[in-house]
Design an enzyme around this catalytic site. Structure first.
Site, PDB file in Angstrom:
ATOM      1  N   GLU A  42      75.021  18.607 -20.397  1.00  0.00           N
ATOM      2  CA  GLU A  42      74.612  17.755 -19.888  1.00  0.00           C
ATOM      3  C   GLU A  42      75.411  17.681 -18.077  1.00  0.00           C
ATOM      4  O   GLU A  42      74.798  17.028 -16.906  1.00  0.00           O
ATOM      5  CB  GLU A  42      75.780  16.761 -20.559  1.00  0.00           C
ATOM      6  CG  GLU A  42      75.043  16.211 -22.148  1.00  0.00           C
ATOM      7  CD  GLU A  42      75.556  17.448 -22.632  1.00  0.00           C
ATOM      8  OE1 GLU A  42      75.750  16.527 -24.011  1.00  0.00           O
ATOM      9  OE2 GLU A  42      75.767  18.199 -22.700  1.00  0.00           O
ATOM     10  N   ARG A  76      66.944  39.845 -33.118  1.00  0.00           N
ATOM     11  CA  ARG A  76      67.684  40.126 -33.057  1.00  0.00           C
ATOM     12  C   ARG A  76      68.123  39.278 -31.691  1.00  0.00           C
ATOM     13  O   ARG A  76      69.727  38.979 -31.002  1.00  0.00           O
ATOM     14  CB  ARG A  76      67.985  41.625 -32.889  1.00  0.00           C
ATOM     15  CG  ARG A  76      69.458  42.323 -32.627  1.00  0.00           C
ATOM     16  CD  ARG A  76      69.005  43.578 -32.112  1.00  0.00           C
ATOM     17  NE  ARG A  76      68.611  44.596 -33.803  1.00  0.00           N
ATOM     18  CZ  ARG A  76      68.712  45.651 -33.662  1.00  0.00           C
ATOM     19  NH1 ARG A  76      68.802  46.152 -32.453  1.00  0.00           N
ATOM     20  NH2 ARG A  76      67.760  46.162 -34.820  1.00  0.00           N
TER      21      ARG A  76
END
Length: 367
Positions: free
Chosen positions: A69, A204
């Site tokens: 945000e 991964r």
């Protein structure tokens, strides 16, 4: 269903007739773009749409960086836009507590954002509805549940980690079609193709930590880094003692009952853990009911006998009635191989917490 978002971008988006769902889809895509880099924080995406319709974007930065945000708000201000009266779309409820950063709700209220669309409530007890309440008390119109199904699918590992105190466990396996991960002489490089191994490196990179047994370290000397796919290296953990000079160093050595190991990893900030073997480690995680997602790579090859190394070592079901059954969520070709992803039908507790010896059988080699 929330539509798929476009590829992440960093520049402001010109005004356009985007729907609320499209903005949230974009936020989901932004969050996915930083997955694996934000632990112990969630991979949140945010889109701030100014009063004139211009959109500014953000995604959570690696600790101790900004939350999504704040990144979106800063992007608007850097472009000379006023966030007053804007609409914010964020995949997760904005935080309301001071940790590595100041509370996001304060910044949103101070910016005089008019409306906030939230995908899902943050299950973290430090937030969990408090962020929403503070926004409403600050005069912000809050709407919850936009594209909640897609947001939940993206943030499921984080949400489970916060609710259970254990990381989301992904068990990666690779085998021949007859279920063998190594030959009787112990050789196993390579059963699957370069394309499958590159895909496993992308998996991964998606996870913020990887774990193998000490036997696999001694047998294969894996690096457990991300090399064949874009992304950052995960934190590396070894069950048992890793020999000095092994490629896995620097790593953290752990031991004990698996449930306690997982709780300790979660307390240390691990959100999504990739378990890569060997066969005894995989078998113990499976039997303890601690695997949330199985990713199995199958090569179009047959060992042709019963003396090779199995996918899962240890005692299995003694009758058909005791078979473990899962739900296939995807099955796709990766080069000449097949990647099958499945989930447990239920998260049942295993008969024991599962303690793994350091000298477990090495499985399909990690690298």
């Amino acid at each position: 269903m929330c539509p798929d978002g476009p590829a992440p971008r960093s520049e402001p988006v010109s005004p356009a007739a985007h729907s609320d769902a499209a903005h949230m889809a974009r936020a989901v895509a932004l969050g996915e773009g930083v997955r694996g880099t934000t632990a112990p924080n969630p991979w949140v995406g945010a889109v701030l749409v100014a009063a004139d319709g211009t959109a500014f974007e953000g995604a959570t930065e690696p600790p101790p960086g900004r939350h999504a945000e704040i990144v979106a708000l800063d992007a608007a201000r850097a472009a000379g836009a006023d966030p007053e009266g804007a609409t914010l779309y964020t995949t997760l409820e904005p935080c309301s507590h001071t940790g590595r950063t100041a509370p996001c709700v304060e910044a949103v209220i101070e910016a005089r954002v008019a409306r906030v669309f939230v995908g899902v409530t943050d299950p973290d007890p430090k937030v969990s509805g408090r962020g929403r309440t503070l926004l409403i008390d600050g005069g912000v119109d809050v709407r919850e549940g936009l594209c909640a199904q897609d947001v939940t699918a993206s943030l499921e590992p984080y949400m489970q980690q916060r609710r259970t105190g254990r990381p989301w466990v992904v068990l990666k396996l690779a085998a021949t079609l007859d279920g063998r991960i190594g030959a009787p002489d112990g050789t196993s490089q390579w059963i699957t193709s370069p394309a499958a191994r590159a895909d496993a490196h992308a998996l991964r990179a998606r996870c913020d930590a990887v774990l193998v047994g000490a036997g696999t370290v001694r047998a294969d000397n894996p690096s457990l880094t991300v090399r064949d796919s874009p992304g950052t290296d995960p934190r590396r953990f070894v069950l048992g003692t890793a020999p000095s000079g092994a490629n896995v160093h620097p790593c953290t050595e752990v031991s004990g009952p698996l449930r306690e190991v997982l709780e300790a990893l979660a307390a240390d900030g691990v959100v999504e853990l990739l378990v890569e073997g060997g066969a005894h480690v995989a078998g113990e995680f499976h039997r303890a009911g601690l695997v949330d997602e199985y990713v199995v790579y199958l090569a179009p090859a047959l060992m042709g006998g019963d003396d090779g190394l199995p996918l899962l070592a240890g005692a299995g079901a003694t009758s058909i009635d005791e078979l473990w059954r899962g739900r296939v969520t995807s099955a796709i070709r990766v080069g000449p191989d097949l990647r099958i992803t499945l989930r447990p039908l239920t998260h049942r507790e295993g008969p024991s917490a599962g303690t793994v010896a350091a000298d477990e059988v090495a499985g399909h080699p990690a690298s």
